[in-house]
Design an enzyme around this catalytic site. Structure first.
Site, PDB file in Angstrom:
ATOM      1  N   HIS A  56    -100.250 -55.502 -18.361  1.00 45.94           N
ATOM      2  CA  HIS A  56     -99.307 -56.431 -18.500  1.00 45.94           C
ATOM      3  C   HIS A  56     -98.650 -56.611 -17.029  1.00 45.94           C
ATOM      4  O   HIS A  56     -97.195 -56.636 -17.348  1.00 45.94           O
ATOM      5  CB  HIS A  56     -98.706 -55.917 -19.400  1.00 45.94           C
ATOM      6  CG  HIS A  56     -97.828 -54.547 -19.689  1.00 45.94           C
ATOM      7  ND1 HIS A  56     -98.842 -53.121 -19.454  1.00 45.94           N
ATOM      8  CD2 HIS A  56     -96.684 -54.420 -19.568  1.00 45.94           C
ATOM      9  CE1 HIS A  56     -97.982 -52.618 -19.642  1.00 45.94           C
ATOM     10  NE2 HIS A  56     -96.245 -52.919 -19.201  1.00 45.94           N
TER      11      HIS A  56
HETATM   12  C1  UD1 Z   1     -91.604 -53.502 -20.871  1.00 46.50           C
HETATM   13  C2  UD1 Z   1     -91.449 -52.419 -19.418  1.00 46.50           C
HETATM   14  C3  UD1 Z   1     -92.804 -51.935 -18.969  1.00 46.50           C
HETATM   15  C4  UD1 Z   1     -93.954 -51.583 -20.188  1.00 46.50           C
HETATM   16  C5  UD1 Z   1     -94.063 -52.550 -21.485  1.00 46.50           C
HETATM   17  C6  UD1 Z   1     -95.002 -51.813 -22.509  1.00 46.50           C
HETATM   18  C7  UD1 Z   1     -88.987 -52.594 -17.858  1.00 46.50           C
HETATM   19  C8  UD1 Z   1     -88.164 -53.022 -17.549  1.00 46.50           C
HETATM   20  N1  UD1 Z   1     -90.766 -52.942 -18.706  1.00 46.50           N
HETATM   21  O1  UD1 Z   1     -92.639 -54.906 -20.309  1.00 46.50           O
HETATM   22  O2  UD1 Z   1     -92.101 -50.520 -18.349  1.00 46.50           O
HETATM   23  O3  UD1 Z   1     -94.626 -50.665 -19.468  1.00 46.50           O
HETATM   24  O4  UD1 Z   1     -92.635 -52.860 -22.116  1.00 46.50           O
HETATM   25  O5  UD1 Z   1     -95.316 -53.172 -23.260  1.00 46.50           O
HETATM   26  O6  UD1 Z   1     -88.181 -52.407 -19.192  1.00 46.50           O
HETATM   27  N2  UD1 Z   1     -92.082 -60.229 -25.101  1.00 46.50           N
HETATM   28  C9  UD1 Z   1     -92.996 -60.829 -25.878  1.00 46.50           C
HETATM   29  N3  UD1 Z   1     -92.869 -60.616 -27.468  1.00 46.50           N
HETATM   30  C10 UD1 Z   1     -91.693 -59.066 -27.694  1.00 46.50           C
HETATM   31  C11 UD1 Z   1     -91.731 -58.695 -25.993  1.00 46.50           C
HETATM   32  C12 UD1 Z   1     -91.824 -59.132 -24.998  1.00 46.50           C
HETATM   33  O7  UD1 Z   1     -92.669 -62.729 -26.657  1.00 46.50           O
HETATM   34  O8  UD1 Z   1     -91.591 -57.736 -28.214  1.00 46.50           O
HETATM   35  C13 UD1 Z   1     -92.633 -61.335 -24.152  1.00 46.50           C
HETATM   36  C14 UD1 Z   1     -91.264 -62.039 -23.214  1.00 46.50           C
HETATM   37  O9  UD1 Z   1     -91.786 -63.425 -23.051  1.00 46.50           O
HETATM   38  C15 UD1 Z   1     -91.169 -61.173 -22.573  1.00 46.50           C
HETATM   39  C16 UD1 Z   1     -92.253 -61.564 -21.555  1.00 46.50           C
HETATM   40  O10 UD1 Z   1     -93.141 -60.564 -23.057  1.00 46.50           O
HETATM   41  O11 UD1 Z   1     -89.673 -62.019 -21.117  1.00 46.50           O
HETATM   42  C17 UD1 Z   1     -91.858 -59.177 -21.004  1.00 46.50           C
HETATM   43  O12 UD1 Z   1     -91.146 -59.372 -21.748  1.00 46.50           O
HETATM   44  P1  UD1 Z   1     -90.343 -57.714 -21.058  1.00 46.50           P
HETATM   45  O13 UD1 Z   1     -89.150 -56.701 -22.425  1.00 46.50           O
HETATM   46  O14 UD1 Z   1     -89.169 -57.980 -20.532  1.00 46.50           O
HETATM   47  O15 UD1 Z   1     -91.076 -56.413 -20.612  1.00 46.50           O
HETATM   48  P2  UD1 Z   1     -92.554 -56.212 -20.610  1.00 46.50           P
HETATM   49  O16 UD1 Z   1     -93.704 -56.776 -19.782  1.00 46.50           O
HETATM   50  O17 UD1 Z   1     -92.893 -56.328 -22.272  1.00 46.50           O
END
Ligand code: UD1
Length: 359
Positions: free
Chosen positions: A206
């Protein structure tokens, strides 16, 4: 007794805070749990609360997804307001390295509340990683740095942080793992998926550096498809990665892998605990592999958790198939890296956290 506010936001935060909440409760601390809502999908959040026996959050900030600045800023605004409404705490505890961690730490110190950083001192020395910036900034804001291993203490000393602010407590995530292993094994996930213990691989992917660049993702998937010719590769897909896999023309390669929905904590532990090989770009899974004694290939150029390489089962292989494939073959032929569980990864780290907060 102290009043402690714990702030969680993402999947990897939940398993770190669960044992700390329990240890603090056992000592009679008053506690509040704040969920920022950075992860909000039921499969990324609710399942973990259930599996880990976490109480309902007292406060839900509902910040959701967004750019780094938007997410951090929304989290700060909402947490500042929430902190103002709560009775004044003695400590705000922030785990890990996600955007919620930094946002809550910054708000709390500016409000004059002491901050304890759980999993302090880890460094990848790679400033292109958002988490590295969150780690450095949070460590320099916090009043108490709770570290998992000696390398973390050394990093903090090198950055001029006084030893008096540092307490090495061990790895709280491994507290959760050891406590949950019997219940996880009872789930029988490998059996349900028709897998033979030791004869399958588990994959997670991811990191923006791996999944946001089509060329890198394609190269990785090509190597993983080769591994899938030998053993089933089970791939619970993070929402970020799901988007990338469908967006780009990588679907044929991904078809060689067994894509499944993100799993809950116990289901996933059931799967990893019997795997022959783990392939990942996650931080926490490198540690879990070491604790489980399962060979792990880290699909990144560096790690902030070098103890998993020095003492555990982890090999950092990057994204080059020339490095990934021989190491994968070795693991699947029983010649994978062996290791031991590092000192203080003993299932009692959270008790040491509670003791440090009380001191
Ligand atoms: C975040 C953390 C990362 C961690 C990861 C674990 C930061 C900078 N990154 O990354 O260190 O390893 O979590 O999973 O804080 N999304 C959904 N549903 C959710 C959450 C996210 O659909 O419940 C999608 C959204 O499109 C979002 C993308 O995933 O924009 C990324 O989510 P985000 O929280 O920005 O970062 P992660 O890649 O999950």
């Amino acid at each position: 007794m102290p009043l402690v506010v714990h702030v969680v936001g993402t999947r990897p935060n939940f398993m770190k805070v669960a044992p700390v909440l329990r240890a603090c409760a056992a000592r009679g601390f008053e506690q509040r749990l704040v969920h920022t809502g950075q992860h909000y999908d039921p499969l990324m959040s609710d399942v973990f609360f259930r599996d880990l026996g976490l109480p309902e959050p007292d406060v839900h900030l509902g910040v959701g997804s967004g750019t780094h600045a938007a997410m951090t800023a929304r989290c700060m605004l909402a947490f500042e307001e929430a902190l103002g409404r709560l009775p004044r705490p003695d400590w705000v505890v922030v785990p890990g390295d996600v955007n919620s961690t930094l946002a809550a730490a910054l708000v709390a110190v500016k409000a004059g509340v002491r901050v304890a950083h759980l999993e302090a001192g880890l460094r990848s020395f790679d400033r292109t990683m958002p988490e590295e910036l969150n780690r450095v900034a949070t460590d320099h804001l916090a009043d108490l740095l709770l570290t998992p291993s000696a390398d973390a203490d050394e990093n903090l000393a090198r950055e001029g942080i006084p030893a008096a602010r540092v307490a090495r407590v061990g790895n709280v995530m491994i507290d959760s793992l050891l406590a949950s292993l019997p219940a996880a094994r009872a789930r029988g996930v490998p059996e349900r998926l028709g897998l033979t213990p030791g004869r399958y691989a588990v994959l997670t992917l991811h990191r923006p550096s791996n999944v946001d660049d089509p060329a890198t993702l394609d190269r990785l998937l090509a190597a993983l498809a080769r591994i899938a010719e030998r053993v089933p590769v089970i791939f619970p897909v993070h929402p970020r990665t799901r988007g990338r896999l469908s967006e780009r023309a990588v679907a044929p390669r991904a078809a060689a892998l067994r894509l499944v929905e993100p799993m809950g904590y116990l289901e996933f532990l059931s799967l990893t605990s019997r795997a022959g090989l783990i392939l990942t770009d996650s931080g926490g899974l490198q540690e879990e592999s070491t604790a489980l004694g399962v060979p792990c290939l880290t699909l990144r150029e560096n790690t902030e958790r070098p103890i998993t390489v020095a003492e555990g089962t982890n090999v950092v292989v990057g994204t080059d198939p020339e490095r990934i494939l021989p190491e994968a073959a070795a693991a699947l032929e029983g010649r994978g890296k062996r290791g031991r569980r590092p000192e203080l990864w003993d299932g009692h780290a959270a008790e040491r956290v509670a003791a440090a907060l009380l001191r």
